[in-house]
Design an enzyme around this catalytic site. Structure first.
Site, PDB file in Angstrom:
ATOM      1  N   THR A 103      67.022  48.661  14.076  1.00 54.86           N
ATOM      2  CA  THR A 103      67.245  50.053  14.492  1.00 54.86           C
ATOM      3  C   THR A 103      66.162  51.020  14.006  1.00 54.86           C
ATOM      4  OG1 THR A 103      68.675  51.970  14.004  1.00 54.86           O
ATOM      5  CG2 THR A 103      68.825  50.144  12.488  1.00 54.86           C
TER       6      THR A 103
ATOM      7  N   GLU B  14      66.795  53.671  12.731  1.00 52.73           N
ATOM      8  CA  GLU B  14      67.278  54.268  11.473  1.00 52.73           C
ATOM      9  C   GLU B  14      66.518  53.709  10.265  1.00 52.73           C
ATOM     10  OE1 GLU B  14      69.680  56.719  10.285  1.00 52.73           O
ATOM     11  OE2 GLU B  14      69.031  57.316  12.267  1.00 52.73           O
TER      12      GLU B  14
ATOM     13  N   TYR C  98      73.563  52.499   6.069  1.00 56.52           N
ATOM     14  CA  TYR C  98      73.413  51.748   7.327  1.00 56.52           C
ATOM     15  C   TYR C  98      71.951  51.327   7.523  1.00 56.52           C
ATOM     16  CZ  TYR C  98      72.825  51.017  12.373  1.00 56.52           C
ATOM     17  OH  TYR C  98      72.481  50.502  13.603  1.00 56.52           O
TER      18      TYR C  98
ATOM     19  N   LYS D  21      70.419  47.495   7.444  1.00 58.45           N
ATOM     20  CA  LYS D  21      69.699  46.985   8.621  1.00 58.45           C
ATOM     21  C   LYS D  21      68.263  46.590   8.268  1.00 58.45           C
ATOM     22  CE  LYS D  21      72.438  47.199  12.323  1.00 58.45           C
ATOM     23  NZ  LYS D  21      72.564  46.195  13.392  1.00 58.45           N
TER      24      LYS D  21
HETATM   25  P1  NAP Z   1      79.070  49.490  18.815  1.00 58.54           P
HETATM   26  O1  NAP Z   1      79.435  50.009  20.157  1.00 58.54           O
HETATM   27  O2  NAP Z   1      79.558  50.207  17.614  1.00 58.54           O
HETATM   28  O3  NAP Z   1      79.564  47.953  18.743  1.00 58.54           O
HETATM   29  C1  NAP Z   1      79.568  47.251  17.535  1.00 58.54           C
HETATM   30  C2  NAP Z   1      80.220  45.907  17.761  1.00 58.54           C
HETATM   31  O4  NAP Z   1      80.258  45.177  16.514  1.00 58.54           O
HETATM   32  C3  NAP Z   1      81.676  45.990  18.245  1.00 58.54           C
HETATM   33  O5  NAP Z   1      81.903  44.976  19.200  1.00 58.54           O
HETATM   34  C4  NAP Z   1      82.472  45.692  16.980  1.00 58.54           C
HETATM   35  O6  NAP Z   1      83.752  45.154  17.216  1.00 58.54           O
HETATM   36  C5  NAP Z   1      81.569  44.639  16.357  1.00 58.54           C
HETATM   37  N1  NAP Z   1      81.837  44.405  14.923  1.00 58.54           N
HETATM   38  C6  NAP Z   1      81.896  45.322  13.942  1.00 58.54           C
HETATM   39  N2  NAP Z   1      82.176  44.728  12.760  1.00 58.54           N
HETATM   40  C7  NAP Z   1      82.307  43.400  13.015  1.00 58.54           C
HETATM   41  C8  NAP Z   1      82.595  42.262  12.214  1.00 58.54           C
HETATM   42  N3  NAP Z   1      82.846  42.376  10.913  1.00 58.54           N
HETATM   43  N4  NAP Z   1      82.628  41.036  12.800  1.00 58.54           N
HETATM   44  C9  NAP Z   1      82.418  40.903  14.126  1.00 58.54           C
HETATM   45  N5  NAP Z   1      82.148  41.961  14.950  1.00 58.54           N
HETATM   46  C10 NAP Z   1      82.100  43.176  14.388  1.00 58.54           C
HETATM   47  O7  NAP Z   1      77.487  49.383  18.674  1.00 58.54           O
HETATM   48  P2  NAP Z   1      76.345  49.374  19.829  1.00 58.54           P
HETATM   49  O8  NAP Z   1      75.917  50.768  20.057  1.00 58.54           O
HETATM   50  O9  NAP Z   1      76.781  48.515  20.935  1.00 58.54           O
HETATM   51  O10 NAP Z   1      75.151  48.679  19.029  1.00 58.54           O
HETATM   52  C11 NAP Z   1      74.968  47.267  19.040  1.00 58.54           C
HETATM   53  C12 NAP Z   1      74.106  46.861  17.863  1.00 58.54           C
HETATM   54  O11 NAP Z   1      72.839  47.503  17.940  1.00 58.54           O
HETATM   55  C13 NAP Z   1      74.659  47.247  16.502  1.00 58.54           C
HETATM   56  O12 NAP Z   1      74.279  46.233  15.596  1.00 58.54           O
HETATM   57  C14 NAP Z   1      73.939  48.537  16.167  1.00 58.54           C
HETATM   58  O13 NAP Z   1      73.884  48.704  14.760  1.00 58.54           O
HETATM   59  C15 NAP Z   1      72.594  48.270  16.775  1.00 58.54           C
HETATM   60  N6  NAP Z   1      71.831  49.427  17.241  1.00 58.54           N
HETATM   61  C16 NAP Z   1      72.402  50.322  18.088  1.00 58.54           C
HETATM   62  C17 NAP Z   1      71.640  51.372  18.570  1.00 58.54           C
HETATM   63  C18 NAP Z   1      72.217  52.374  19.547  1.00 58.54           C
HETATM   64  O14 NAP Z   1      71.622  53.439  19.721  1.00 58.54           O
HETATM   65  N7  NAP Z   1      73.323  52.051  20.225  1.00 58.54           N
HETATM   66  C19 NAP Z   1      70.292  51.503  18.208  1.00 58.54           C
HETATM   67  C20 NAP Z   1      69.737  50.539  17.355  1.00 58.54           C
HETATM   68  C21 NAP Z   1      70.512  49.502  16.895  1.00 58.54           C
HETATM   69  P3  NAP Z   1      85.077  46.105  17.413  1.00 58.54           P
HETATM   70  O15 NAP Z   1      85.142  46.419  18.876  1.00 58.54           O
HETATM   71  O16 NAP Z   1      86.180  45.240  16.938  1.00 58.54           O
HETATM   72  O17 NAP Z   1      84.869  47.320  16.570  1.00 58.54           O
HETATM   73  O1  F7E Z   2      73.814  61.000  15.452  1.00 61.87           O
HETATM   74  C1  F7E Z   2      73.459  64.542  14.611  1.00 61.87           C
HETATM   75  C2  F7E Z   2      73.477  63.538  13.476  1.00 61.87           C
HETATM   76  O2  F7E Z   2      75.827  59.552  15.190  1.00 61.87           O
HETATM   77  C3  F7E Z   2      72.621  61.465  16.033  1.00 61.87           C
HETATM   78  C4  F7E Z   2      73.701  54.560  16.057  1.00 61.87           C
HETATM   79  O3  F7E Z   2      73.801  53.899  17.289  1.00 61.87           O
HETATM   80  O4  F7E Z   2      71.524  55.393  16.601  1.00 61.87           O
HETATM   81  C5  F7E Z   2      72.833  55.801  16.216  1.00 61.87           C
HETATM   82  O5  F7E Z   2      72.800  56.474  14.971  1.00 61.87           O
HETATM   83  C6  F7E Z   2      72.200  62.763  15.371  1.00 61.87           C
HETATM   84  C7  F7E Z   2      72.249  62.720  13.840  1.00 61.87           C
HETATM   85  O6  F7E Z   2      73.626  58.573  16.005  1.00 61.87           O
HETATM   86  C8  F7E Z   2      76.882  65.571  15.176  1.00 61.87           C
HETATM   87  O7  F7E Z   2      73.395  64.180  12.211  1.00 61.87           O
HETATM   88  C9  F7E Z   2      74.956  66.544  14.949  1.00 61.87           C
HETATM   89  O8  F7E Z   2      71.098  63.325  13.341  1.00 61.87           O
HETATM   90  O9  F7E Z   2      74.901  60.001  17.508  1.00 61.87           O
HETATM   91  P1  F7E Z   2      74.648  59.775  16.070  1.00 61.87           P
HETATM   92  P2  F7E Z   2      72.619  58.059  14.869  1.00 61.87           P
HETATM   93  O10 F7E Z   2      73.055  58.456  13.525  1.00 61.87           O
HETATM   94  O11 F7E Z   2      71.239  58.449  15.291  1.00 61.87           O
HETATM   95  C10 F7E Z   2      70.846  54.533  15.683  1.00 61.87           C
HETATM   96  C11 F7E Z   2      69.510  54.181  16.279  1.00 61.87           C
HETATM   97  C12 F7E Z   2      71.665  53.362  15.288  1.00 61.87           C
HETATM   98  O12 F7E Z   2      71.137  52.292  14.999  1.00 61.87           O
HETATM   99  C13 F7E Z   2      73.114  53.618  15.014  1.00 61.87           C
HETATM  100  O13 F7E Z   2      73.865  52.389  15.073  1.00 61.87           O
HETATM  101  O14 F7E Z   2      73.112  63.788  15.748  1.00 61.87           O
HETATM  102  N1  F7E Z   2      74.747  65.209  14.848  1.00 61.87           N
HETATM  103  N2  F7E Z   2      76.250  66.792  15.148  1.00 61.87           N
HETATM  104  C14 F7E Z   2      75.925  64.579  14.985  1.00 61.87           C
HETATM  105  N3  F7E Z   2      76.252  63.269  14.986  1.00 61.87           N
HETATM  106  C15 F7E Z   2      77.544  62.927  15.175  1.00 61.87           C
HETATM  107  N4  F7E Z   2      77.880  61.627  15.219  1.00 61.87           N
HETATM  108  N5  F7E Z   2      78.510  63.882  15.353  1.00 61.87           N
HETATM  109  C16 F7E Z   2      78.238  65.222  15.355  1.00 61.87           C
HETATM  110  O15 F7E Z   2      79.135  66.057  15.514  1.00 61.87           O
END
Ligand code: NAP
Ligand code: F7E
Length: 344
Positions: free
Chosen positions: A126, A128, A150, A154
């Protein structure tokens, strides 16, 4: 022969889109699901592919479970998407997050190593990990500076993936994906919180949305585009790591502005910092407030990805721009709410 893919985190946003993508490619898809009181397969149902995948029980906390499952399925490719993925939660659950997002990956890598290193492995790394970004834009060579439990967990699993590739000659890739969103995004993430909130405002179900840091800047793309990049990485002759991003950055405030425009509202901003509000130009009503409970103890202020390597080596590029992404998310939420389709 039909290829077999095992996806951990299949119930999540990316798991659903990747399943759809691999099913279309003719894969036999196994989806690992952890035990909960009610299995959440609503995203797979929403995409109409629940019956096209085989759900199998697996938790990243339990190595014996992982070993038995991988041994039984003998997948060609493993996509590790499972994680405690919400940054805010990682401050309250740092040990759990470290276990699942960090050690959990080592459990998978050890399993593959013990089986002779056969399945190709994709790790969901990620942006992050860049946290307090040391340069802009960020690419594969940018030094890491994670700002949350987090991001730190990662980063550990990112280096573990590289180490197993180098030490044990495994086909292990790490995709450093920048934020990617969609109508299937979890409602706690800021983009979906805004799109859902705007739909509720449009239908007069709520009056305003409370948000945290409006100045945070992210490189937001469409999840459907990003899962293709995961697959492309595993199709190369050599395993490697890639940044996947759009190359554009926008603030949370800009996201709010565009989302409001999608429901024909123009916002005027007033006050600064914790007291900032967004007012509907036409009615004078406050529709955005800042609430400190949504700010983070240490923030990632600015992310902007440089995906030149992926473009050149994988031939990957995003198809949806920022404005279309925002419109798509608000439109889906409006439609779901009008249809009373509360799947989320
Ligand atoms: P998400 O919607 O939060 O999905 C996370 C998945 O992980 C869900 O299916 C969840 O199951 C499962 N999970 C959580 N804890 C587990 C455990 N202990 N054992 C088995 N499964 C478990 O996340 P996403 O946005 O699809 O992201 C997919 C991956 O990419 C994650 O690893 C995330 O950190 C990474 N990532 C995401 C982004 C982004 O912007 N979306 C960017 C960079 C990296 P439940 O349904 O049971 O909760
Ligand atoms: O926050 C700001 C917050 O929670 C984005 C995950 O998929 O992407 C995601 O992580 C920004 C942050 O995503 C609110 O402070 C303001 O700066 O949507 P977010 P994230 O933290 O960037 C990365 C790439 C991953 O890997 C992660 O798994 O938005 N923000 N106001 C807020 N954020 C939330 N959630 N809620 C608010 O009300």
């Amino acid at each position: 022969m039909t290829k077999k893919a095992l996806i951990t985190g299949i119930t999540g946003q990316d798991g659903a889109y990747l399943s759809e993508f691999l099913v279309k490619k003719g894969y036999k898809v196994f989806g690992a699901v952890r035990r909960t009181s009610s299995i959440n397969t609503s995203r797979l149902s929403y995409l109409g592919i629940l019956n096209d995948v085989e759900i199998v029980p697996m938790d990243l906390a339990e190595i014996t479970n992982i070993q038995r499952l991988v041994e039984k399925i003998e997948p060609d490719e493993i996509y590790n998407l499972a994680a405690q993925s919400f940054v805010q939660t990682s401050y309250e659950q740092p040990i759990y997050t470290s276990d699942i997002d960090g050690i959990g990956v080592t459990r998978l890598l050890e399993t593959i190593r013990n089986l002779g290193g056969k399945p190709k492995f994709y790790q969901a790394s990620t942006s992050e990990m860049f946290g307090k970004a040391q340069e802009s834009p960020q690419n594969e060579k940018t030094p890491f500076y994670p700002r949350s439990p987090y991001g730190i967990a990662k980063l550990y699993s990112h280096w573990m993936t590289i180490n197993y590739r180098e030490a044990w000659d495994m086909f292990a890739c790490s995709g450093i994906l920048f934020n990617h969103e969609s109508p299937l995004r979890g409602t706690e993430f800021v983009t979906r919180k805004i799109s859902q909130g705007m739909a509720q405002i449009a239908l007069k179900k709520i009056e305003k949305i409370n948000l945290g840091n409006l100045n945070a800047e992210r490189d937001w793309g469409f999840a459907g585009d990003y899962v293709e990049a995961m697959w492309l990485m595993l199709q190369k002759d050599q395993p490697d790591d890639y940044v996947i991003a759009t190359g554009e950055t926008h603030s949370v405030r800009e996201f709010v502005q565009l989302a409001a425009n999608s429901i024909d509202i123009d916002i005027v901003w007033d006050n600064k910092g914790d007291h900032e509000i967004g007012i509907c130009k036409k009615t004078g009503e406050t529709i955005i407030s800042v609430d400190k409970q949504y700010t983070r103890p240490s923030e990632t202020d600015h992310l902007l990805g440089d995906a030149s390597k992926a473009k050149k080596t994988l031939g990957w590029k995003p198809s949806i721009n920022f404005k279309s992404l925002v419109n798509m998310m608000v439109e889906h939420d409006l439609k779901r709410m009008k249809d009373n389709n509360f799947w989320f």
